[in-house]
Design a protein around this motif. Sequence first.
Motif, mmCIF file in Angstrom:
data_model
loop_
_atom_site.group_PDB
_atom_site.id
_atom_site.type_symbol
_atom_site.label_atom_id
_atom_site.label_comp_id
_atom_site.label_asym_id
_atom_site.label_seq_id
_atom_site.Cartn_x
_atom_site.Cartn_y
_atom_site.Cartn_z
ATOM 1 N N CYS A 1 -47.426 30.804 31.609
ATOM 2 C CA CYS A 1 -48.280 30.242 30.488
ATOM 3 C C CYS A 1 -49.805 30.319 30.654
ATOM 4 O O CYS A 1 -50.671 30.293 29.954
ATOM 5 C CB CYS A 1 -46.980 29.831 30.147
ATOM 6 N N CYS B 1 -51.530 29.559 28.301
ATOM 7 C CA CYS B 1 -51.494 30.154 26.282
ATOM 8 C C CYS B 1 -52.108 28.458 25.702
ATOM 9 O O CYS B 1 -51.545 27.775 25.636
ATOM 10 C CB CYS B 1 -50.151 30.605 26.459
ATOM 11 N N ARG C 1 -42.003 34.375 20.624
ATOM 12 C CA ARG C 1 -42.888 34.221 22.155
ATOM 13 C C ARG C 1 -42.879 36.019 21.537
ATOM 14 O O ARG C 1 -41.666 36.494 21.858
ATOM 15 C CB ARG C 1 -42.020 33.377 23.296
ATOM 16 N N PRO C 2 -43.795 36.525 22.179
ATOM 17 C CA PRO C 2 -44.241 37.545 22.308
ATOM 18 C C PRO C 2 -42.935 38.337 23.851
ATOM 19 O O PRO C 2 -42.640 38.041 24.457
ATOM 20 C CB PRO C 2 -45.227 38.274 23.130
ATOM 21 N N PHE D 1 -50.244 28.171 22.897
ATOM 22 C CA PHE D 1 -48.869 27.671 22.456
ATOM 23 C C PHE D 1 -47.688 26.591 24.036
ATOM 24 O O PHE D 1 -47.257 26.432 23.335
ATOM 25 C CB PHE D 1 -47.630 28.539 21.942
ATOM 26 N N LEU D 2 -48.071 26.631 24.904
ATOM 27 C CA LEU D 2 -47.801 25.841 25.398
ATOM 28 C C LEU D 2 -47.711 24.306 25.180
ATOM 29 O O LEU D 2 -49.534 23.894 25.444
ATOM 30 C CB LEU D 2 -48.796 26.232 27.153
ATOM 31 N N CYS E 1 -43.239 37.526 27.498
ATOM 32 C CA CYS E 1 -42.539 36.425 27.941
ATOM 33 C C CYS E 1 -41.473 36.569 27.959
ATOM 34 O O CYS E 1 -41.545 36.337 29.048
ATOM 35 C CB CYS E 1 -43.546 35.405 26.135
ATOM 36 N N PHE F 1 -53.375 37.179 23.751
ATOM 37 C CA PHE F 1 -53.787 35.946 23.541
ATOM 38 C C PHE F 1 -55.392 35.554 24.001
ATOM 39 O O PHE F 1 -55.811 36.033 25.476
ATOM 40 C CB PHE F 1 -52.894 35.203 24.297
ATOM 41 N N VAL G 1 -51.708 37.167 28.898
ATOM 42 C CA VAL G 1 -50.219 38.036 27.543
ATOM 43 C C VAL G 1 -50.772 38.631 26.429
ATOM 44 O O VAL G 1 -51.196 38.685 25.769
ATOM 45 C CB VAL G 1 -49.319 36.716 26.809
ATOM 46 N N VAL H 1 -43.389 27.953 21.087
ATOM 47 C CA VAL H 1 -42.622 29.020 19.677
ATOM 48 C C VAL H 1 -41.658 30.015 20.188
ATOM 49 O O VAL H 1 -41.324 30.920 20.009
ATOM 50 C CB VAL H 1 -44.359 30.259 19.541
ATOM 51 N N CYS I 1 -42.701 26.286 25.803
ATOM 52 C CA CYS I 1 -43.131 27.500 24.725
ATOM 53 C C CYS I 1 -43.231 26.429 23.265
ATOM 54 O O CYS I 1 -41.786 25.962 23.115
ATOM 55 C CB CYS I 1 -42.771 28.613 25.217
#
Length: 171
Positions: free
Chosen positions: A63, A113, A127-128, A115-116, A131, A108, A68, A123, A121
Amino acid sequence: MILLPIDLAFIAAEAINRADDYDAFRYFVELDERTDAELDALVEKIAAPIIAAIDCKQCANCCRSLDVYLTESDAERLAAGSFIPLERLLNDTVDRDRADENGEWGVFRHKPCQFLKGKLCSVYEHRPESCRMYPVFTPDFRWTIEEILGGVGLCPIIYHTIEQLQQELGW
Ligand code: SF4
Ligand code: SF4
């Protein structure tokens, strides 16, 4: 279950110091007599307990370190699940142009990232797919090994799986 240690500095140094070894191992694997399916099965068998024995929540190096990539449906799911307006998500966090250069839908913008949070994480449920899947060993381990070896210095799961595969193949 005994957890394997996570030593990111050690594997990063290994990747540099053993670059020639890993390169030669790639050719060794390509010439191995097993069929592609047999080799994939062996790698999966080796990787499964290693994945179970490594706590990604103590690592998060992917991450922090990797691009990503995400699909349009990834973006829609992420926006809906995290209550971020899709337009804002796309404007603030997704680079379509850079992804397009690599034949992808989006990537991203930020590394690590955005969102880390710490090593977690924020989210996770949304997450995608990329990931969720990382690290990917199969199918076609033999023909994707060059890309996989690119992660040996950053992902402990990849590092330990390659280590054990080397032993199993008599390298
Ligand atoms: S979305 Fe979550 S799992 Fe994916 S790179 Fe960001 S922090 Fe890691
Ligand atoms: S997938 Fe690899 S790099 Fe990512 S958190 Fe897990 S062990 Fe670390």
